[in-house]
Design a protein around this motif. Structure first.
Motif, PDB file in Angstrom:
ATOM      1  N   THR A 165       9.877  31.903  81.404  1.00 41.69           N
ATOM      2  CA  THR A 165       8.872  32.973  81.499  1.00 41.69           C
ATOM      3  C   THR A 165       7.521  32.280  81.294  1.00 41.69           C
ATOM      4  O   THR A 165       7.479  31.062  81.122  1.00 41.69           O
TER       5      THR A 165
ATOM      6  N   VAL B 153       7.729  31.087  76.946  1.00 38.02           N
ATOM      7  CA  VAL B 153       8.735  30.040  76.688  1.00 38.02           C
ATOM      8  C   VAL B 153       9.962  30.395  77.532  1.00 38.02           C
ATOM      9  O   VAL B 153      10.010  31.472  78.119  1.00 38.02           O
TER      10      VAL B 153
ATOM     11  N   ARG C 141      22.496  32.363  66.102  1.00 39.42           N
ATOM     12  CA  ARG C 141      21.445  33.218  65.536  1.00 39.42           C
ATOM     13  C   ARG C 141      22.050  34.258  64.596  1.00 39.42           C
ATOM     14  O   ARG C 141      23.067  34.862  64.929  1.00 39.42           O
TER      15      ARG C 141
ATOM     16  N   ASN D 165      18.944  39.548  63.496  1.00 43.19           N
ATOM     17  CA  ASN D 165      17.644  39.209  64.067  1.00 43.19           C
ATOM     18  C   ASN D 165      17.596  39.714  65.511  1.00 43.19           C
ATOM     19  O   ASN D 165      18.189  39.121  66.403  1.00 43.19           O
TER      20      ASN D 165
ATOM     21  N   ILE E   6      14.470  40.618  72.125  1.00 43.39           N
ATOM     22  CA  ILE E   6      13.481  41.309  72.960  1.00 43.39           C
ATOM     23  C   ILE E   6      14.162  41.708  74.269  1.00 43.39           C
ATOM     24  O   ILE E   6      14.911  40.916  74.846  1.00 43.39           O
TER      25      ILE E   6
ATOM     26  N   THR F  90       4.774  42.034  73.332  1.00 41.62           N
ATOM     27  CA  THR F  90       6.032  42.749  73.098  1.00 41.62           C
ATOM     28  C   THR F  90       5.731  43.965  72.238  1.00 41.62           C
ATOM     29  O   THR F  90       5.021  43.848  71.234  1.00 41.62           O
TER      30      THR F  90
ATOM     31  N   VAL G  96      13.636  49.098  69.383  1.00 43.52           N
ATOM     32  CA  VAL G  96      13.902  48.021  70.340  1.00 43.52           C
ATOM     33  C   VAL G  96      12.568  47.392  70.758  1.00 43.52           C
ATOM     34  O   VAL G  96      11.562  48.085  70.903  1.00 43.52           O
ATOM     35  N   ALA G  97      12.578  46.066  70.930  1.00 44.45           N
ATOM     36  CA  ALA G  97      11.377  45.339  71.343  1.00 44.45           C
ATOM     37  C   ALA G  97      11.382  45.211  72.868  1.00 44.45           C
ATOM     38  O   ALA G  97      12.403  44.846  73.451  1.00 44.45           O
TER      39      ALA G  97
ATOM     40  N   PRO H 165      16.154  36.312  73.854  1.00 47.39           N
ATOM     41  CA  PRO H 165      15.392  35.583  72.831  1.00 47.39           C
ATOM     42  C   PRO H 165      14.926  34.255  73.421  1.00 47.39           C
ATOM     43  O   PRO H 165      15.296  33.914  74.551  1.00 47.39           O
TER      44      PRO H 165
ATOM     45  N   GLU I 232       5.183  31.942  72.025  1.00 47.86           N
ATOM     46  CA  GLU I 232       5.835  33.200  72.367  1.00 47.86           C
ATOM     47  C   GLU I 232       4.861  34.384  72.347  1.00 47.86           C
ATOM     48  O   GLU I 232       3.740  34.275  71.843  1.00 47.86           O
TER      49      GLU I 232
ATOM     50  N   ALA J 283      10.043  42.897  60.041  1.00 43.12           N
ATOM     51  CA  ALA J 283      10.197  41.802  60.996  1.00 43.12           C
ATOM     52  C   ALA J 283      11.341  40.892  60.561  1.00 43.12           C
ATOM     53  O   ALA J 283      11.122  39.894  59.895  1.00 43.12           O
TER      54      ALA J 283
ATOM     55  N   GLY K 289      13.036  38.670  61.910  1.00 42.86           N
ATOM     56  CA  GLY K 289      12.988  37.258  62.307  1.00 42.86           C
ATOM     57  C   GLY K 289      12.208  36.416  61.309  1.00 42.86           C
ATOM     58  O   GLY K 289      12.375  35.210  61.215  1.00 42.86           O
TER      59      GLY K 289
HETATM   60  O1  TXA Z   1       7.633  35.243  74.480  1.00 39.75           O
HETATM   61  C1  TXA Z   1       8.630  35.741  73.962  1.00 39.75           C
HETATM   62  O2  TXA Z   1       8.563  36.739  73.239  1.00 39.75           O
HETATM   63  C2  TXA Z   1       9.995  35.086  74.240  1.00 39.75           C
HETATM   64  C3  TXA Z   1      10.290  35.241  75.748  1.00 39.75           C
HETATM   65  C4  TXA Z   1      11.642  34.708  76.139  1.00 39.75           C
HETATM   66  O3  TXA Z   1      10.159  36.589  76.119  1.00 39.75           O
HETATM   67  N1  TXA Z   1      11.020  35.666  73.439  1.00 39.75           N
HETATM   68  C5  TXA Z   1      11.122  35.467  72.098  1.00 39.75           C
HETATM   69  O4  TXA Z   1      12.235  36.062  71.525  1.00 39.75           O
HETATM   70  O5  TXA Z   1      10.332  34.819  71.468  1.00 39.75           O
HETATM   71  P1  TXA Z   1      12.749  35.707  70.043  1.00 39.75           P
HETATM   72  O6  TXA Z   1      14.047  36.405  69.941  1.00 39.75           O
HETATM   73  O7  TXA Z   1      12.749  34.253  69.854  1.00 39.75           O
HETATM   74  O8  TXA Z   1      11.728  36.406  69.098  1.00 39.75           O
HETATM   75  C6  TXA Z   1      11.692  37.813  69.011  1.00 39.75           C
HETATM   76  C7  TXA Z   1      11.018  38.237  67.732  1.00 39.75           C
HETATM   77  C8  TXA Z   1      11.875  37.904  66.522  1.00 39.75           C
HETATM   78  O9  TXA Z   1      11.023  37.473  65.477  1.00 39.75           O
HETATM   79  C9  TXA Z   1      12.516  39.247  66.197  1.00 39.75           C
HETATM   80  O10 TXA Z   1      12.849  39.377  64.831  1.00 39.75           O
HETATM   81  C10 TXA Z   1      11.429  40.220  66.612  1.00 39.75           C
HETATM   82  O11 TXA Z   1      10.842  39.657  67.764  1.00 39.75           O
HETATM   83  N2  TXA Z   1      11.999  41.539  66.987  1.00 39.75           N
HETATM   84  C11 TXA Z   1      12.757  41.846  68.050  1.00 39.75           C
HETATM   85  N3  TXA Z   1      13.131  43.137  68.028  1.00 39.75           N
HETATM   86  C12 TXA Z   1      12.577  43.671  66.916  1.00 39.75           C
HETATM   87  C13 TXA Z   1      12.608  44.967  66.311  1.00 39.75           C
HETATM   88  N4  TXA Z   1      13.266  45.984  66.860  1.00 39.75           N
HETATM   89  N5  TXA Z   1      11.924  45.147  65.142  1.00 39.75           N
HETATM   90  C14 TXA Z   1      11.240  44.111  64.583  1.00 39.75           C
HETATM   91  N6  TXA Z   1      11.181  42.856  65.103  1.00 39.75           N
HETATM   92  C15 TXA Z   1      11.853  42.639  66.241  1.00 39.75           C
END
Ligand code: TXA
Ligand code: MG
Length: 319
Positions: A28, A31, A53, A57, A60, A96, A116-117, A140, A178, A222, A224
């Motif tokens: 993307t 990343v 993972r 966590n 997205i 996001t 949901v993100a 992710p 990201e 959060a 993550g």
């Molecule tokens: O740029 C990006 O966002 C990349 C590309 C691939 O789209 N994706 C990414 O995903 O960085 P990931 O899974 O590495 O990081 C997603 C973050 C995590 O810190 C996660 O905890 C948080 O978003 N997250 C996802 N859904 C959530 C939710 N429902 N509530 C709170 N935090 C959430």
């Protein structure tokens, strides 16, 4: 498992594999992502297994159009105007938004949360793949959990060859950092993760956005954030503004102990942001023991960079 390598011109089979619950790594603008059908809990489980993972966590979910939101999330009535403003300015792009989820999104995708993100990524081929698959795509960052994100094909290949159905060989990520994550499901819009769009720019559209401060906010908004992230094998020492003068003493000291030391003094912030994860990964391949990194100022993308560096660091030296 044999991992197929696809070119950007050859994404039809990759889209079919996603629909059939297989994992495909895809570039993307931020990343590389590790993508799977977001409507299927088994597909989501495969992501957690491949990355190692923690299952709380959340992932997205990537969509191609604003109208795709309705099938998977609710837009709170009092937030609709703000959400539309953000979407108009920043989507497709590295933003996001977290919204209350609908039932079709399995709890495994949302890490057990009722939100949901969502993100619309900004690249024609990425969007074409989402449209071809015809389903929302959970994705992710494509890295083994806890390690630096992948910004080049070689990074994804290193982490996932033999473990997933396919990798699309694409471009090096344009941002290298990201997306910015804003929680729109609570009372006030909360920036949970600083990212490729800086807070100042987000506030031009929505001045009321607050920053999530770990430890200050009572609920774990959060998930993550509580895990180690972005860490290379080498020990990272981060020298904050007032401590830069002692970096060279650390170098001397570690070298006298026979350690292989790399000094990283970022100059141009956006260039450094683009290559940060590559620098961390390359240091592992070159077997550095110690990375001594000088802090960048927390303006513009510098804030997101420092957020990543603090998580990668084993020690932060502030004076
Ligand atoms: O740029 C990006 O966002 C990349 C590309 C691939 O789209 N994706 C990414 O995903 O960085 P990931 O899974 O590495 O990081 C997603 C973050 C995590 O810190 C996660 O905890 C948080 O978003 N997250 C996802 N859904 C959530 C939710 N429902 N509530 C709170 N935090 C959430
Ligand atoms: Mg990640």
């Amino acid at each position: 498992m044999l991992t197929k390598i696809f070119s950007l011109q050859n994404i039809d089979e990759a889209a079919e594999l996603i629909v059939k619950w297989e994992l495909i790594a895809f570039p993307t603008e931020t990343v590389y992502g590790l993508w799977a059908n977001a409507l299927d809990s088994q597909a989501a489980e495969k992501i957690y297994t491949a990355k190692g993972r923690p299952s709380d966590n959340p992932l997205i979910v990537h969509i191609a159009h604003f109208r795709d939101i309705d099938a998977i999330a609710s837009i709170p009535a009092d937030k609709r105007a703000s959400i539309e403003k953000l979407a108009t300015r920043f989507w497709p792009g590295p933003l996001t938004l977290i919204l209350p989820k609908k039932e079709v999104i399995p709890l495994s995708v949302s890490g057990g949360l009722d939100t949901v993100a969502l993100r619309i990524p900004n690249h024609q081929t990425t969007l074409k793949l989402i449209r071809k698959a015809g389903v929302p795509i959970a994705g992710p960052s494509a890295n083994i959990s806890g390690k630096p994100s992948s910004t080049r094909f070689s990074h994804v290949f290193h982490d996932f060859d033999g473990k997933i159905a396919g990798i699309i060989r694409g471009w090096s990520a344009e941002f290298g950092i990201e997306s910015s994550v804003i929680d729109m499901s609570g009372e006030i819009p909360l920036l949970l993760r600083p990212g490729a769009i800086n807070l100042e720019t987000l506030r031009e559209v929505l001045p009321e956005i607050s920053e999530y401060i770990p430890g200050k906010n009572t609920i774990a908004r959060a998930p993550g954030m509580k895990y180690t992230h972005y860490a290379p094998k080498a020990k990272v020492y981060l020298f904050e503004e007032g401590a830069k003068h002692i970096l060279w003493k650390y170098k001397e000291n570690f070298e006298s102990q026979g350690k292989k030391v790399r000094v990283i003094l970022p100059e141009n912030i956006s260039h450094f942001g683009k290559h940060l994860f590559h620098i961390l990964r390359e240091s592992d391949l070159k077997n550095y023991d110690i990375l001594l990194i000088s802090a960048v100022s927390e303006v513009w993308v510098g804030k997101a960079i420092m957020n990543r560096l603090r998580k990668a660091a084993s020690e932060i030296i502030s004076s």
